[in-house]
Scaffold this active site. Structure first.
Site, short mmCIF file in Angstrom:
data_model
loop_
_atom_site.label_atom_id
_atom_site.label_comp_id
_atom_site.label_asym_id
_atom_site.label_seq_id
_atom_site.Cartn_x
_atom_site.Cartn_y
_atom_site.Cartn_z
N THR A 1 -8.98 6.51 22.73
CA THR A 1 -7.90 5.68 22.70
C THR A 1 -7.73 5.87 24.31
O THR A 1 -6.87 4.84 24.88
CB THR A 1 -6.54 6.20 22.08
OG1 THR A 1 -6.42 7.50 22.45
CG2 THR A 1 -6.90 6.24 20.60
N GLU B 1 16.31 -18.38 -3.73
CA GLU B 1 16.97 -19.07 -4.81
C GLU B 1 17.89 -20.24 -4.48
O GLU B 1 17.84 -21.30 -4.81
CB GLU B 1 17.47 -18.24 -6.04
CG GLU B 1 16.77 -17.34 -6.58
CD GLU B 1 16.69 -15.88 -5.64
OE1 GLU B 1 16.28 -14.83 -6.41
OE2 GLU B 1 16.90 -15.87 -4.56
#
Length: 377
Positions: free
Chosen positions: A165, A53
């Protein structure tokens, strides 16, 4: 429902803070005049800097625009408390903003509707709702920390198409492509911290920093190390981890389960912070670790890059929110799987997921899947 153009722009601005604002939320703000003309815009800066803002108000001033009577579109409730910066609700009201359109209420108990209340008390019209889902998704970690007292835990895995993996001998570099690795670094960059285990440190000696994409900051490193075996010479201690100008790297956090004065002293000499969090089995209490990261370290998003054992422990304990899996077009056969969670007795015991996105990255597939029931909190 189609969002107003200024809110779409505010959300795009909020996304520009993806790698920047932690531990604050990623927020954008657009100020438009009574005829819909752009007056000013901005997004939240690094913690301690101005919020969205204030950036938008400054932008409007720099453009020579008067914002009295204008409408501010902001992706989160303007703050109402004095933190590192002043209350944004007061800055908007003082500038003469006539209306605020916000995506949703700030979950921070220090705000939580008070920003809206102060705006209304100052005579500012407040509308809430447009862009709520998008804003919340962009700030899942912030909402998780505020509402659950836990970070949003995203587990990254690189694997072959058959779910391996690494080879049985531990060799894993590289299963996936350079494109997938760069994309993985972008996901590292958005996190507040990266968590790994002692096994990964011992076998791979990773740096676990962000190198393959530009970033204004490096995430903090967290190591689960029950016996405090992390070598003081480990690559994760090297000063190259932080590339942000004028900003020193944060200390590596090491969570242990034993008391060993000599090892702790050696790690502290390398700048590490050692936290003692044992469970009844003499290992690190992972649930307590996550609570500590959220409540004491202000960690919103935790990015996990670990081996199958720690991955399995986190999944078995229900501590993972999201999986980020890169699947290479390769079959490795026998090897090391993604996570040690079995053996299961029935299919109903499986960890169930909801697919969020499947995208091709180079030759690989990136799968983003969320643990079922993980939203809303």
């Amino acid at each position: 429902m189609t969002l107003p153009a200024p809110m779409q722009r505010a959300l795009a601005l909020a996304e520009q803070g993806l790698y920047l604002t932690s531990p604050n939320p990623r927020v954008g703000c657009v100020i438009v005049g009574v005829e819909g003309q752009l007056l000013g815009e901005g997004h939240t800066q690094r913690a301690g800097g101005p919020h969205a803002e204030v950036m938008a108000l400054r932008d409007a001033q720099a453009r020579g625009h008067d914002v009295r009577g204008a409408t501010a579109y902001v992706t989160l409730e303007p703050c109402a408390h004095q933190g590192r910066t002043g209350p944004c609700c007061e800055a908007l009201a003082a500038a003469g903003i006539g209306k605020v359109v916000a995506s949703l209420e700030d979950p921070n108990p220090k705000v939580a509707g008070q920003g809206f209340a102060r705006l209304r008390a100052a005579g500012v019209v407040v509308e809430v709702g447009p862009g709520a889902a998008q804003s919340r998704e962009l700030n899942l970690g912030f909402f998780s920390r505020m509402q659950r007292g836990l970070p949003w835990v995203r587990m990254k895995i690189a694997a072959s198409l058959d779910g391996q993996t690494a080879l049985q001998n531990g060799l894993s570099q590289w299963i996936t492509s350079p494109e997938a690795r760069a994309d993985g670094h972008a996901w590292r960059a958005r996190a507040c911290a990266i968590l790994t285990g002692m096994g990964t440190v011992r076998e791979d000696n990773p740096r676990l920093d962000v190198r393959l994409v530009e970033t204004p900051r490096q995430p903090r490193l967290v190591v689960v190390d029950s016996r405090l075996e992390t070598p003081p010479t480990a690559a994760l201690f090297e000063p190259h981890r932080d590339t942000a100008p004028g900003r020193e790297a944060q200390p590596v956090l090491i969570y242990g389960a034993v008391t060993d004065a000599a090892r702790q002293s050696a790690l502290q000499a390398r700048g590490a912070t050692v936290v003692h969090l044992p469970n009844a089995q003499g290992k690190v209490d992972l649930a307590a670790l996550l609570r500590d990261l959220a409540t004491q370290r202000e960690i919103n998003e935790l990015h996990v890059e670990a081996g199958h054992q720690l991955n399995g422990s986190l999944l078995r304990e229900g501590l993972v929110d999201e999986l980020l899996i890169y699947l290479a077009p390769k079959l490795l056969g026998a090897g090391r799987g993604m996570a040690q969670i079995g053996p299961l007795n029935t299919l109903t015991d499986a960890v169930t997921l909801d697919y969020r996105e499947i995208t091709q990255v180079g030759p690989d597939l990136r799968v983003l899947a969320r643990l079922s029931g993980r939203e809303p909190f």
